[in-house]
Design an enzyme around this catalytic site. Structure first.
Site, PDB file in Angstrom:
ATOM      1  N   LYS A  96     -10.960  -2.490  19.363  1.00  0.00           N
ATOM      2  CA  LYS A  96      -9.530  -2.885  19.574  1.00  0.00           C
ATOM      3  C   LYS A  96      -9.116  -2.724  20.875  1.00  0.00           C
ATOM      4  O   LYS A  96      -7.700  -2.862  20.954  1.00  0.00           O
ATOM      5  CB  LYS A  96      -8.581  -2.134  18.462  1.00  0.00           C
ATOM      6  N   ASP A  98      -4.538  -5.674   4.810  1.00  0.00           N
ATOM      7  CA  ASP A  98      -5.583  -6.641   5.473  1.00  0.00           C
ATOM      8  C   ASP A  98      -5.744  -7.951   4.659  1.00  0.00           C
ATOM      9  O   ASP A  98      -6.525  -9.018   5.329  1.00  0.00           O
ATOM     10  CB  ASP A  98      -6.893  -5.821   4.906  1.00  0.00           C
ATOM     11  N   ASN A 142       0.823  -1.273  -0.036  1.00  0.00           N
ATOM     12  CA  ASN A 142      -0.102   0.059  -0.209  1.00  0.00           C
ATOM     13  C   ASN A 142       0.738   1.130  -0.079  1.00  0.00           C
ATOM     14  O   ASN A 142       2.065   1.191  -0.042  1.00  0.00           O
ATOM     15  CB  ASN A 142      -1.000  -0.065   1.100  1.00  0.00           C
ATOM     16  N   LYS A 166       8.240 -17.600 -10.924  1.00  0.00           N
ATOM     17  CA  LYS A 166       7.451 -16.377 -11.613  1.00  0.00           C
ATOM     18  C   LYS A 166       6.265 -16.794 -12.302  1.00  0.00           C
ATOM     19  O   LYS A 166       6.424 -17.879 -13.012  1.00  0.00           O
ATOM     20  CB  LYS A 166       8.361 -15.605 -12.157  1.00  0.00           C
ATOM     21  N   PHE A 208      -4.008   3.781  15.007  1.00  0.00           N
ATOM     22  CA  PHE A 208      -4.287   4.944  13.677  1.00  0.00           C
ATOM     23  C   PHE A 208      -5.537   4.199  13.009  1.00  0.00           C
ATOM     24  O   PHE A 208      -5.682   3.233  12.836  1.00  0.00           O
ATOM     25  CB  PHE A 208      -3.012   5.179  13.180  1.00  0.00           C
ATOM     26  N   LYS A 250     -13.613   2.060  16.124  1.00  0.00           N
ATOM     27  CA  LYS A 250     -12.289   1.236  16.167  1.00  0.00           C
ATOM     28  C   LYS A 250     -11.591   1.291  17.431  1.00  0.00           C
ATOM     29  O   LYS A 250     -10.986   0.170  17.680  1.00  0.00           O
ATOM     30  CB  LYS A 250     -11.453   1.840  15.119  1.00  0.00           C
TER      31      LYS A 250
HETATM   32  N1  CTP Z   1      -4.029  -2.938  12.172  1.00  0.00           N
HETATM   33  C1  CTP Z   1      -3.350  -3.766  12.744  1.00  0.00           C
HETATM   34  N2  CTP Z   1      -3.596  -5.135  12.097  1.00  0.00           N
HETATM   35  C2  CTP Z   1      -4.041  -5.148  10.679  1.00  0.00           C
HETATM   36  C3  CTP Z   1      -4.545  -4.000  10.361  1.00  0.00           C
HETATM   37  C4  CTP Z   1      -4.529  -2.859  10.969  1.00  0.00           C
HETATM   38  O1  CTP Z   1      -3.002  -3.714  13.733  1.00  0.00           O
HETATM   39  N3  CTP Z   1      -4.045  -6.581  10.474  1.00  0.00           N
HETATM   40  C5  CTP Z   1      -3.722  -1.529  12.955  1.00  0.00           C
HETATM   41  C6  CTP Z   1      -3.194  -0.261  12.194  1.00  0.00           C
HETATM   42  O2  CTP Z   1      -1.589  -0.350  12.683  1.00  0.00           O
HETATM   43  C7  CTP Z   1      -3.924   0.828  12.706  1.00  0.00           C
HETATM   44  C8  CTP Z   1      -5.233   0.199  12.829  1.00  0.00           C
HETATM   45  O3  CTP Z   1      -5.071  -1.308  13.082  1.00  0.00           O
HETATM   46  O4  CTP Z   1      -3.285   1.189  14.029  1.00  0.00           O
HETATM   47  C9  CTP Z   1      -6.100   0.497  11.656  1.00  0.00           C
HETATM   48  O5  CTP Z   1      -7.367  -0.175  11.815  1.00  0.00           O
HETATM   49  P1  CTP Z   1      -7.840  -0.786  10.638  1.00  0.00           P
HETATM   50  O6  CTP Z   1      -9.091  -1.566  11.200  1.00  0.00           O
HETATM   51  O7  CTP Z   1      -7.063  -1.318   9.537  1.00  0.00           O
HETATM   52  O8  CTP Z   1      -8.693   0.317   9.814  1.00  0.00           O
HETATM   53  P2  CTP Z   1      -8.076   1.062   8.654  1.00  0.00           P
HETATM   54  O9  CTP Z   1      -7.035   0.590   7.938  1.00  0.00           O
HETATM   55  O10 CTP Z   1      -8.227   2.486   9.108  1.00  0.00           O
HETATM   56  O11 CTP Z   1      -9.311   0.853   7.555  1.00  0.00           O
HETATM   57  P3  CTP Z   1     -10.361  -0.231   7.800  1.00  0.00           P
HETATM   58  O12 CTP Z   1     -11.702   0.600   8.773  1.00  0.00           O
HETATM   59  O13 CTP Z   1     -11.390   0.083   6.328  1.00  0.00           O
HETATM   60  O14 CTP Z   1     -10.354  -1.520   8.083  1.00  0.00           O
END
Ligand code: CTP
Length: 403
Positions: free
Chosen positions: A343, A281, A212, A291, A325, A339
């Site tokens: 979390k 994700d 990304n 390859k 974040f 979120k």
């Molecule tokens: N994060 C993580 N593990 C993942 C994905 C994200 O620990 N597999 C953490 C990132 O480092 C960040 C936060 O979770 O601190 C972001 O949350 P996330 O759920 O990924 O949300 P977004 O990326 O903001 O987007 P979406 O809501 O679309 O999922």
């Protein structure tokens, strides 16, 4: 903070503006408070105040010639700033700011600045039109991105007779700012930070991967500022083009699973986790050993969700302060709050990725800090280094409220 100047070594850089006379008062206040002050002057500064004045008041020789035959062999510009706790440049003219922001080093002050990696405070002073000019403002932004602290000029009567924004900050205010910055240099001592940064990278085959747009700048800024403020920092980083900040313990990784393992390994030993990483994700269900060959058929790939590191941390943490974040494109605060709860975070830093010129890749960002008590703090647009310092201030006040 009262005696925070006692025994500290300060370098005072003076460039050539009428406000140079105020640098004499600044020097007097600093030495009175017990600081050892070494003065560096540009050639134009000498037209306003003589080196002798500064030498007499500071009790140290003044550095004002780069190619002084007696001293240049000893690399005086490096010696003057050796072990200095802080460099203040007051007044900083538009010309000096332009040199510092762009790495020019052709006078004693700019050579000293480029060889100094400690705390720097600049106090600009100039005509109001010059201060407002796009080139000067761009240089100020550049300096802030480098982590240089800026004391904005004040409104008042200027040397040219008009009233405007361009007057040098008052010496007493500069002393207070210096004291604050010195106090900040060790305010995170004894705190262990675990910071993640950058993107993750999931390989499809030996030459292809998905990733990304994260640059890692936010996480590197948090790590750099935390170390500067005395913290111990482990930085777990996906692939970036950034130089690791001096003093951090860098743990490079690529895949989300590797980042997860490293976070779990270091979590028990940290006090604060700051997850700035843009963790992918999804990862491919299968990584091809060879390859993949080109074909005229549509390519179908299968992906599996990666582990959510923060979600896993929620189940494992034992009192660590956890910061996440959130990159949101709509309902920024509400989505980030959800979120934070899901979390089990202590603090979340939300930003609106649909706003132009901020976020991914950029040196600046505009974020909102939301804590678990639902306190919402919307910050203005600022450099990621400034955001990092404010974030560290908030973390510090939460984990060590009395200090
Ligand atoms: N994060 C993580 N593990 C993942 C994905 C994200 O620990 N597999 C953490 C990132 O480092 C960040 C936060 O979770 O601190 C972001 O949350 P996330 O759920 O990924 O949300 P977004 O990326 O903001 O987007 P979406 O809501 O679309 O999922």
């Amino acid at each position: 903070m009262a005696n925070s100047l006692n025994g500290r070594k300060i370098v005072l850089g003076v460039s050539g503006g009428i406000a140079a006379y105020k640098a004499v008062e600044l020097l007097r206040l600093l030495t009175k408070a017990g600081a050892s002050v070494h003065v560096v002057m540009t050639a134009s500064a000498k037209k306003f105040v003589t080196p002798l004045t500064f030498a007499t008041l500071s009790g140290h020789p003044v550095y004002h010639e780069i190619f002084d035959s007696e001293h240049s062999a000893a690399m005086e510009h490096l010696q003057v700033s050796e072990n200095a706790d802080l460099l203040i440049i007051a007044p900083a003219t538009a010309n000096t700011l332009g040199k510092l922001a762009n790495g020019l080093a052709d006078d004693p002050l700019s050579t000293l600045f480029t060889g100094y990696d400690g705390t720097v405070l600049v106090a600009p002073a100039m005509n109001d039109k010059m201060w407002a000019h796009a080139a000067v403002q761009e240089n100020i932004r550049k300096m802030k991105r480098m982590g240089v602290h800026v004391m904005n000029p004040e409104l008042g009567e200027l040397a040219c007779g008009v009233t405007g924004l361009g007057r040098l900050a008052e010496p007493a205010d500069m002393v207070r700012e210096i004291q604050q910055l010195l106090a900040q240099q060790s305010d995170l001592q004894g705190i262990k930070f675990l910071v993640t940064a950058g993107p993750t990278r999931e390989h499809l085959d030996p030459v292809r991967f998905i990733t990304n747009r994260s640059s890692g700048k936010m996480g590197y800024a948090v790590a750099r500022q935390a170390v500067k403020r005395g913290a111990e920092v482990v930085l777990i980083s996906g692939p970036t083009h950034l130089e690791p900040p001096p003093g951090v313990q860098l743990q490079p990784c690529q895949r989300a699973q590797e980042m997860y393992s490293l976070v779990m390994k270091h979590l028990p030993d940290c006090d604060v986790l700051v997850m700035t990483a843009a963790v992918g994700d999804f990862s491919p269900a299968e990584v091809q050993k060879e390859k993949m060959k080109k074909s005229d058929q549509p390519l179908v790939l299968h992906f599996l969700p990666t582990v959510d590191i923060l979600q896993a941390v929620a189940a494992k943490k034992t009192g660590q302060f956890v910061v996440g974040f959130a990159a949101e494109s709509e309902n920024v605060v509400q989505s980030a709050q959800e979120k934070l709860k899901r979390k089990q975070l202590d603090l979340i830093v939300a930003n609106n990725i649909s706003a132009p010129g901020i976020g991914f890749q950029s040196d600046n960002n505009q974020v909102t800090l939301i804590d678990s008590a639902a306190t919402i703090e919307a910050l203005p647009l600022m450099s990621k280094v400034e955001i990092a310092d404010i974030l560290l201030d908030r973390i510090k006040s939460k984990i060590a409220p009395s200090s």
